[in-house]
Design an enzyme around this catalytic site. Structure first.
Site, PDB file in Angstrom:
ATOM      1  N   ASP A 199       0.524  -1.326  -0.260  1.00  0.00           N
ATOM      2  CA  ASP A 199      -0.008   0.223  -0.072  1.00  0.00           C
ATOM      3  C   ASP A 199       0.634   1.262  -0.159  1.00  0.00           C
ATOM      4  O   ASP A 199       1.073   1.496   0.562  1.00  0.00           O
ATOM      5  CB  ASP A 199      -1.849  -0.212   1.051  1.00  0.00           C
ATOM      6  CG  ASP A 199      -1.786   1.416   1.657  1.00  0.00           C
ATOM      7  OD1 ASP A 199      -2.504   1.342   0.234  1.00  0.00           O
ATOM      8  OD2 ASP A 199      -1.742   2.101   2.423  1.00  0.00           O
ATOM      9  N   GLU A 241       1.159  -0.744  -5.645  1.00  0.00           N
ATOM     10  CA  GLU A 241       0.067   0.213  -5.613  1.00  0.00           C
ATOM     11  C   GLU A 241       0.772   1.715  -5.444  1.00  0.00           C
ATOM     12  O   GLU A 241       1.066   2.440  -4.414  1.00  0.00           O
ATOM     13  CB  GLU A 241      -1.357  -0.106  -4.200  1.00  0.00           C
ATOM     14  CG  GLU A 241      -1.863   1.136  -4.205  1.00  0.00           C
ATOM     15  CD  GLU A 241      -2.282   1.980  -3.401  1.00  0.00           C
ATOM     16  OE1 GLU A 241      -3.787   2.897  -4.027  1.00  0.00           O
ATOM     17  OE2 GLU A 241      -1.766   2.829  -2.464  1.00  0.00           O
TER      18      GLU A 241
HETATM   19  C1  NOJ Z   1      -4.862   3.399  -0.399  1.00  0.00           C
HETATM   20  C2  NOJ Z   1      -5.498   2.828  -0.206  1.00  0.00           C
HETATM   21  O1  NOJ Z   1      -6.231   2.330  -0.984  1.00  0.00           O
HETATM   22  C3  NOJ Z   1      -6.418   3.271   0.239  1.00  0.00           C
HETATM   23  O2  NOJ Z   1      -7.747   3.193   0.572  1.00  0.00           O
HETATM   24  C4  NOJ Z   1      -6.075   4.342   1.751  1.00  0.00           C
HETATM   25  O3  NOJ Z   1      -7.356   5.122   2.518  1.00  0.00           O
HETATM   26  C5  NOJ Z   1      -4.774   5.259   1.963  1.00  0.00           C
HETATM   27  N1  NOJ Z   1      -4.392   3.733   0.936  1.00  0.00           N
HETATM   28  C6  NOJ Z   1      -3.915   5.282   2.889  1.00  0.00           C
HETATM   29  O4  NOJ Z   1      -3.844   4.132   3.618  1.00  0.00           O
END
Ligand code: NOJ
Ligand code: CA
Length: 546
Positions: A199, A241
């Site tokens: 993430d 991501e």
């Molecule tokens: C990316 C995630 O997909 C999202 O849902 C989240 O709010 C942010 N990272 C922060 O953690």
């Protein structure tokens, strides 16, 4: 091996998928009980949104304990049973490694704010006496945050956060942090998960005078954890991501020595732009700019996920086009993107939804389906933040949509219950045995993709159609070529399809509906396509192994 090259991924949230004990919160036993549905759908891999202990102020991306399961979702044994059962059914599992930040309730942060400035514990996070440091970093959650710094009255200092102010960023310059997150990574790989979604991985390091994104230090760290993972575990996978343009996102594959997968953020908004304009060129441009990849690497393509539809890589006028068409009401917009599900985004037009899935499942990349989109679920923009696209799965028209026990008094989040998308109309039970349902169509598309490895591993060559409204491409792997043709417009289109030389004279078998078309004696091959129609032609030389 290299299962990720041909994966069909299904993204879900344990808490909204299925509740087994009537407390109104989805859980691991509930999810396990639904594995036959997922296996029957034909997906090969499940991506679970964060299920770790959390105050849930960012739906679990605010982690308070990396190695504990949020209690309402079940126990460790429940998780293990789920994982074993998924594996026994041939399903891989991707979990989240959210290491850019923690919750402000994480014991590391609770200790850091009380520790002496400059101490090892304090330095787990990024502190400052003033807010002018790292001024080059943009604010990502621009609708809710005005700065990347927040004041902590206990520490009497500002701490750095790229997302919500309750999510302090870990300090990757501290070797203790790097060791701690590697330990977390090993913990979940030891449990047997097949892949980790990294993430917000573009933001790990900060450097003055930069945007604090995609820094060389971040890439060096990724190479280090990849080599640790390969050495200890063999064929596990990292999925990045990173929302960015083609050039930026590609760097996360390194030379094949960073992440094996990355989300295809550059393609995503261009799929919508193409469907809004009825013009194939944005798709051709995005795919061309993002191939080839290093060996062993694969894009993760998607139409929707749990966040807003990200439009930031579009030009200003392109973004305005998509916003006007797909999010006419400002309540539908968030952080410059759109917080709606797939069906409402496409005007609940069945043919448009089908062509979107047809492209997702035939363009290069391992496709990711967002739970509920396979039945055409809707959203609720009255709910806060992105909760409107995270409502419970609609299993049936029973009380609480079959998501939980009929006696449950309160659900974790309200069901969709409107006239168009409400669970009484839109649910799995109503579609599963209907060969004409959206669900059945998607099941056939997935089966078609899995039966033709060219759609997963093949090269791509765009074909001339004589019309910008009709996208056509050939995917070739070994002796098999699959030709895909898709009308992106709302009008009937008659085209002359310029077939690749190796397919001329071969029978053309449409894969999804199993229809034999007359062989292409010559090219261009004349075709007439209904609005948003798509065709997948398998062309294999007779007797040749695919
Ligand atoms: C990316 C995630 O997909 C999202 O849902 C989240 O709010 C942010 N990272 C922060 O953690
Ligand atoms: Ca429950």
């Amino acid at each position: 091996m290299s299962w990720h090259l041909d994966a069909v991924i299904y993204q879900l949230h344990v808490r909204t998928f299925c509740d087994s004990n009537g407390d109104g919160i989805g859980d691991f036993p509930g999810l396990t009980s639904r594995l036959p549905y997922l296996q029957d759908l034909g997906v090969t891999c499940l991506w679970l949104l964060p299920f770790y202990e959390s105050p849930l102020r960012d739906d679990g991306y605010d982690i308070a304990h990396y190695e504990r399961i949020h209690p309402p979702y079940g126990t460790h044994d429940d998780f293990r049973r789920f994982l074993d059962e998924a594996h026994a059914r041939g399903l891989r599992v991707i979990t989240e490694l959210v290491i850019n930040h923690t919750s402000d309730q994480h014991p590391w942060f609770l200790a850091a704010r009380r520790a002496a400035p400059g101490s090892r514990k304090r330095d787990f996070y990024v502190w400052s006496d003033h807010t002018s440091r790292y001024a080059g970093a943009r604010v990502i959650f621009s609708d809710t945050e005005s700065s990347n710094w927040a004041w902590d009255p206990v520490a009497r200092a500002f701490y750095w956060h790229r997302f919500f102010s309750h999510q302090p960023d870990l300090n990757f310059d501290n070797p203790g942090v790097r060791r701690a997150v590697v330990k977390v990574m090993r913990y979940w790989l030891d449990q047997g998960v097949d892949a980790l979604r990294l993430d917000a991985v573009a933001h790990l390091f900060e450097r003055e005078g930069t945007s604090c994104e995609n820094l060389p230090e971040t890439h060096a760290f990724l190479k280090a954890i990849r080599s640790d993972m390969d050495r200890r575990y063999g064929s596990r996978v990292l999925l990045a991501e990173v929302n960015g343009d083609a050039e930026t996102v590609r760097t996360y594959f390194g030379d094949g020595d960073e992440c094996q997968m990355a989300f295809h953020f550059p393609l995503l908004p261009r799929l919508f732009l193409a469907l809004v304009r009825g013009d194939a060129r944005p798709i051709i441009q995005a795919v061309t700019a993002t191939h080839p990849l290093p060996d062993g690497c694969q894009w993760a393509t998607f139409l929707r996920n749990h966040d807003e539809l990200a439009l930031s890589t579009l030009e200003e006028h392109e973004r305005a086009t998509v916003l006007d068409a797909c999010a006419p009401d400002t309540a539908m917009r968030l952080h410059g993107g759109i917080r709606r599900r797939l069906a409402p985004l496409l005007g609940n037009d069945r043919a448009r939804i089908e062509v979107a899935f047809s492209l997702l499942l035939s363009l290069p990349g391992s496709p990711v389906l967002y739970y509920g989109d396979e039945i055409g679920m809707g959203d609720d923009v009255r709910l806060p933040d992105r909760d409107g696209v995270r409502t419970p799965m609609q299993w049936s028209d029973d009380t609480h949509a079959g998501f939980t026990d009929a006696r449950a008094r309160r659900l974790i989040t309200p069901l969709i219950d409107d006239a168009t998308y409400g669970y009484r109309r839109i649910n799995v039970a109503a579609q599963i045995n209907d060969p004409d349902s959206l669900l059945s169509r998607i099941r056939r598309l997935i089966a078609g993709r899995r039966a033709h490895p060219a759609l997963a591993r093949g090269s791509i060559e765009f074909l001339q159609t004589g019309s910008d409204a009709v996208l056509a491409f050939a995917r070739t792997h070994g002796s098999e070529t699959v030709v895909v043709v898709a009308n992106l417009s709302s009008a009937v289109r008659s085209i002359g399809l310029v077939l690749p030389a190796q397919t001329v004279g071969l029978p053309l078998v449409e894969i999804v509906d199993d229809v034999v078309f007359p062989p292409a004696a010559a090219t261009p091959y004349p075709l007439s396509l209904a609005p948003y129609a798509s065709l997948w032609f398998a062309c294999a030389a007779a007797g040749a192994p695919a």
